[in-house]
Design a protein around this motif. Structure first.
Motif, mmCIF file in Angstrom:
data_model
loop_
_atom_site.group_PDB
_atom_site.id
_atom_site.type_symbol
_atom_site.label_atom_id
_atom_site.label_comp_id
_atom_site.label_asym_id
_atom_site.label_seq_id
_atom_site.Cartn_x
_atom_site.Cartn_y
_atom_site.Cartn_z
ATOM 1 N N VAL A 403 0.866 -1.190 0.000
ATOM 2 C CA VAL A 403 0.000 0.000 0.000
ATOM 3 C C VAL A 403 0.901 1.238 0.000
ATOM 4 O O VAL A 403 1.853 1.310 0.784
ATOM 5 N N PHE A 404 0.612 2.160 -0.893
ATOM 6 C CA PHE A 404 1.406 3.398 -0.976
ATOM 7 C C PHE A 404 0.532 4.623 -0.832
ATOM 8 O O PHE A 404 -0.613 4.646 -1.306
ATOM 9 N N ARG A 405 1.098 5.657 -0.207
ATOM 10 C CA ARG A 405 0.450 6.969 -0.229
ATOM 11 C C ARG A 405 0.877 7.662 -1.522
ATOM 12 O O ARG A 405 2.069 7.767 -1.808
ATOM 13 N N ILE A 406 -0.103 8.074 -2.307
ATOM 14 C CA ILE A 406 0.253 8.731 -3.573
ATOM 15 C C ILE A 406 -0.327 10.141 -3.614
ATOM 16 O O ILE A 406 -1.292 10.471 -2.924
ATOM 17 N N LEU A 407 0.282 10.960 -4.431
ATOM 18 C CA LEU A 407 -0.207 12.316 -4.686
ATOM 19 C C LEU A 407 -0.839 12.299 -6.080
ATOM 20 O O LEU A 407 -0.163 12.013 -7.073
ATOM 21 N N VAL A 408 -2.153 12.593 -6.135
ATOM 22 C CA VAL A 408 -2.875 12.506 -7.410
ATOM 23 C C VAL A 408 -2.407 13.623 -8.354
ATOM 24 O O VAL A 408 -2.317 14.785 -7.960
ATOM 25 N N GLU A 409 -2.085 13.236 -9.598
ATOM 26 C CA GLU A 409 -1.682 14.240 -10.598
ATOM 27 C C GLU A 409 -2.813 14.593 -11.544
ATOM 28 O O GLU A 409 -2.790 15.640 -12.174
ATOM 29 N N GLY A 410 -3.802 13.686 -11.681
ATOM 30 C CA GLY A 410 -4.942 13.958 -12.577
ATOM 31 C C GLY A 410 -5.404 12.683 -13.230
ATOM 32 O O GLY A 410 -4.992 11.594 -12.832
ATOM 33 N N PRO A 411 -6.270 12.812 -14.274
ATOM 34 C CA PRO A 411 -6.765 11.626 -14.973
ATOM 35 C C PRO A 411 -5.606 10.903 -15.647
ATOM 36 O O PRO A 411 -4.646 11.532 -16.067
ATOM 37 N N SER A 412 -5.692 9.574 -15.727
ATOM 38 C CA SER A 412 -4.618 8.839 -16.400
ATOM 39 C C SER A 412 -4.722 9.110 -17.900
ATOM 40 O O SER A 412 -5.789 9.407 -18.420
ATOM 41 N N LYS A 413 -3.586 8.992 -18.581
ATOM 42 C CA LYS A 413 -3.568 9.346 -20.011
ATOM 43 C C LYS A 413 -4.446 8.414 -20.832
ATOM 44 O O LYS A 413 -5.075 8.820 -21.794
ATOM 45 N N ARG A 414 -4.484 7.139 -20.431
ATOM 46 C CA ARG A 414 -5.141 6.152 -21.289
ATOM 47 C C ARG A 414 -6.642 6.022 -21.051
ATOM 48 O O ARG A 414 -7.368 5.633 -21.933
ATOM 49 N N HIS A 436 -11.680 11.766 -6.801
ATOM 50 C CA HIS A 436 -10.638 12.631 -6.242
ATOM 51 C C HIS A 436 -10.034 13.520 -7.310
ATOM 52 O O HIS A 436 -10.284 13.349 -8.497
ATOM 53 N N ARG A 437 -9.214 14.473 -6.819
ATOM 54 C CA ARG A 437 -8.694 15.474 -7.754
ATOM 55 C C ARG A 437 -7.186 15.592 -7.635
ATOM 56 O O ARG A 437 -6.588 15.173 -6.636
ATOM 57 N N ALA A 438 -6.606 16.243 -8.638
ATOM 58 C CA ALA A 438 -5.181 16.522 -8.612
ATOM 59 C C ALA A 438 -4.846 17.238 -7.307
ATOM 60 O O ALA A 438 -5.555 18.173 -6.916
ATOM 61 N N GLY A 439 -3.797 16.791 -6.620
ATOM 62 C CA GLY A 439 -3.394 17.439 -5.372
ATOM 63 C C GLY A 439 -3.851 16.682 -4.135
ATOM 64 O O GLY A 439 -3.398 16.972 -3.030
ATOM 65 N N ASP A 440 -4.768 15.702 -4.300
ATOM 66 C CA ASP A 440 -5.198 14.905 -3.143
ATOM 67 C C ASP A 440 -4.143 13.842 -2.821
ATOM 68 O O ASP A 440 -3.529 13.283 -3.727
ATOM 69 N N TYR A 441 -3.983 13.554 -1.533
ATOM 70 C CA TYR A 441 -3.182 12.406 -1.115
ATOM 71 C C TYR A 441 -4.113 11.228 -0.867
ATOM 72 O O TYR A 441 -5.154 11.384 -0.219
ATOM 73 N N LEU A 442 -3.750 10.052 -1.397
ATOM 74 C CA LEU A 442 -4.592 8.862 -1.236
ATOM 75 C C LEU A 442 -3.730 7.653 -0.966
ATOM 76 O O LEU A 442 -2.560 7.617 -1.377
ATOM 77 N N ASP A 443 -4.326 6.628 -0.320
ATOM 78 C CA ASP A 443 -3.624 5.360 -0.173
ATOM 79 C C ASP A 443 -4.145 4.382 -1.225
ATOM 80 O O ASP A 443 -5.367 4.223 -1.373
ATOM 81 N N VAL A 444 -3.235 3.745 -1.941
ATOM 82 C CA VAL A 444 -3.645 2.762 -2.952
ATOM 83 C C VAL A 444 -2.886 1.457 -2.727
ATOM 84 O O VAL A 444 -1.771 1.458 -2.207
ATOM 85 N N ARG A 445 -3.526 0.369 -3.134
ATOM 86 C CA ARG A 445 -2.886 -0.950 -3.037
ATOM 87 C C ARG A 445 -2.508 -1.422 -4.443
ATOM 88 O O ARG A 445 -3.298 -1.277 -5.379
ATOM 89 N N VAL A 446 -1.286 -1.959 -4.568
ATOM 90 C CA VAL A 446 -0.808 -2.397 -5.890
ATOM 91 C C VAL A 446 -1.341 -3.799 -6.186
ATOM 92 O O VAL A 446 -1.129 -4.731 -5.410
ATOM 93 N N LEU A 447 -2.039 -3.912 -7.343
ATOM 94 C CA LEU A 447 -2.602 -5.214 -7.734
ATOM 95 C C LEU A 447 -1.710 -5.947 -8.722
ATOM 96 O O LEU A 447 -1.558 -7.154 -8.669
#
Ligand code: SAH
Ligand code: SF4
Ligand code: F3S
Length: 459
Positions: A403-414, A436-447
């Protein structure tokens, strides 16, 4: 300069076009320092009434902020200059200028080509308003003076990033290292550090403006050095700590560290602050001691590996990325194997990989024949790239389940139904989410993962 009250500087009546509506278009090539320099240029020329445009067809002034680090970077710019010339054919009043490293390297030769109206080197941007006032069809303008002092420390760059999350802050300019293959010391001049007070102030301002991440930039940040009037010394570790203390909500990155200079103090400072990102760019260039001597890098393979061990002992989760040059002068098959083996030994998370490109005037160009045949350079580079793909995939595979804390940059390119953002190690994570929006901090799990991306879900 940016603080000066705005007053129209043109006195000729009836030239409404000059009264603050001129449009400026800039294309930026090369490294992150150039991106930040473009922001400085926008700021300097905004004070002169220039508005930014992203549409070349509407521009009164077209600038290319250029890179000289490899020959193909320069060839690309010559191609762009021909495109700018077509604009000028259609609209003869348009001013075409070359700024940045290629301007500094080629100087008058650029004007002699008769293809451009203006040439300005990296330390000459404060004179752009004057150069633009003086330019005329038969009067091209040039300023390529390098400076020992210029840091643009008082200028507030106009941010050109798209997401409003991550900002570049230059902390020093130039380079004193003279690696034998490298043109940067000639195009950017001697190293000088910027007043830390202006750096911390700028970082506070971007944080207050909503940015969540700053990247401190310099060709060799480890040699950042500032001595105040009262003899207080601020080194890079001190500066990094000052910026990190602005807020735990502000992530701090930096680039680039030189392996010969990265200190225990810096590594331990990173270890003490969670918001200093767990990612170090540590260009190795080659794994062969013979090549490292010839490159004038001033460290050995063993020294480099010792620095990596120190980083891992303080921050086991720290990503390490690198730059590698394939086919430098006299590189043997064994030297190349040494590069592949150091890549495996470190297990790089990411790498920028290049074929050696001889740059006129450098120590290598003057002293060593560029004697590795092009097809051998290409083959070695391909082997390096293939190995790095494996290593990047391996590195990402080790993250599956975490699980990582990430900083959202925006919609994914694809996929518009997915967001993307980076973890502290700088790895790109994508996950389904539109809330969520660009600038939010979130926790995500790698699948799962590819060699370039971690595929995640909200944790
Ligand atoms: N200051 C940084 C790098 C600046 S240039 C540092 O010292 O690490 C970015 C990268 O371009 C270098 O790390 C090197 O790998 C590559 N590079 C520089 N000159 C080159 C040349 N003549 N040919 C090929 N690659 C080069
Ligand atoms: Fe070039 Fe070496 Fe300076 Fe980096 S440290 S910019 S590679 S001379
Ligand atoms: Fe290129 Fe100049 Fe940066 S040569 S890599 S733009 S310092």
């Amino acid at each position: 300069m940016k603080n000066a009250t705005f007053a129209p500087r043109f006195e000729i009546k009836g030239r409404a076009k000059d009264m603050g509506t001129k449009k400026l278009y800039i294309e930026t090539y090369g490294c992150q320092m150039n991106v930040n320099d473009t922001e400085v240029i926008f700021s300097i020329l905004a004070d002169e009434g220039y508005e930014r445009t992203e549409n070349m067809d509407q521009a009164d002034v077209i600038l290319a902020n250029t890179c000289s680090v490899r020959d193909n970077a320069e060839q690309r710019i010559w191609g762009r200059i021909d495109v700018f010339r077509q604009q000028k054919k259609a609209r003869p009043d348009v001013v075409v200028g070359i700024v940045g490293c290629m301007a500094e390297r080629l100087k008058d030769a650029l004007l002699d080509s008769r293809k451009v109206d203006l040439v300005a080197g990296p330390d000459a941007y404060r004179t752009l308003p004057q150069l633009l006032r003086d330019v005329a069809p038969d009067r091209p303008q040039i300023n390529v003076l390098l400076s020992h002092e210029e840091t643009y420390g008082d200028i507030r760059p106009v941010r050109i990033d798209k997401n409003g999350v991550s900002a570049f802050i230059s902390i020093m300019r130039g380079c004193n290292n003279v690696c034998s293959y490298c043109v940067v010391p000639y195009t950017r001049g001697a190293e000088r550090s910027r007043d830390p007070k202006t750096i911390v102030r700028e970082a506070c301002e971007v944080f207050q403006a909503g940015y969540k991440e700053v990247t401190l930039l310099g060709q060799n940040v480890d040699s950042y050095y500032w001595k105040d009037a009262d003899d207080t010394v601020v080194d890079f570790a001190d500066l990094l700590e000052q910026v990190a203390l602005i807020s735990p909500q502000l992530r701090v990155r930096y680039s680039t560290s030189h392996p010969k200079d990265i200190s225990d103090k810096l590594i331990e400072t990173m270890g003490r602050h969670e918001n200093i990102c767990r990612s170090i760019h540590l260009p190795v260039q080659s794994g062969s001691d013979a090549m490292l001597v010839k490159m004038r890098r001033r460290y050995t393979r063993a020294w480099y590996l010792d620095r990596v061990a120190k980083i891992r002992s303080v921050m086991p989760d720290c990503a390490i990325s690198t730059d590698i040059i394939a086919g430098f002068c006299g590189e043997t098959e064994q030297d190349h194997q040494d590069t592949l083996s150091i890549m495996r030994e470190v297990g790089y998370d990411a790498a920028f990989m290049f074929q050696y490109s001889e740059r006129p005037g450098t120590l290598a160009a003057r002293n060593y024949p560029d004697d590795v045949p092009p097809e051998v350079k290409t083959r070695r580079l391909n082997e390096i790239i293939a190995l790095q793909n494996e290593l990047s995939f391996e590195s990402n595979r080790r993250d599956v389940g975490k699980v990582f804390r990430i900083l959202v940059e925006g919609p994914s390119k694809r996929n518009a139904a997915e967001l993307c953002g980076r973890n502290s190690a700088g790895k790109m994570c994508v996950f389904p989410d539109t809330e969520h929006r660009a600038g939010d901090y979130l926790d995500v799990r790698v699948l799962s993962c590819t060699s370039a991306t971690l595929i995640c879900q909200l944790a």
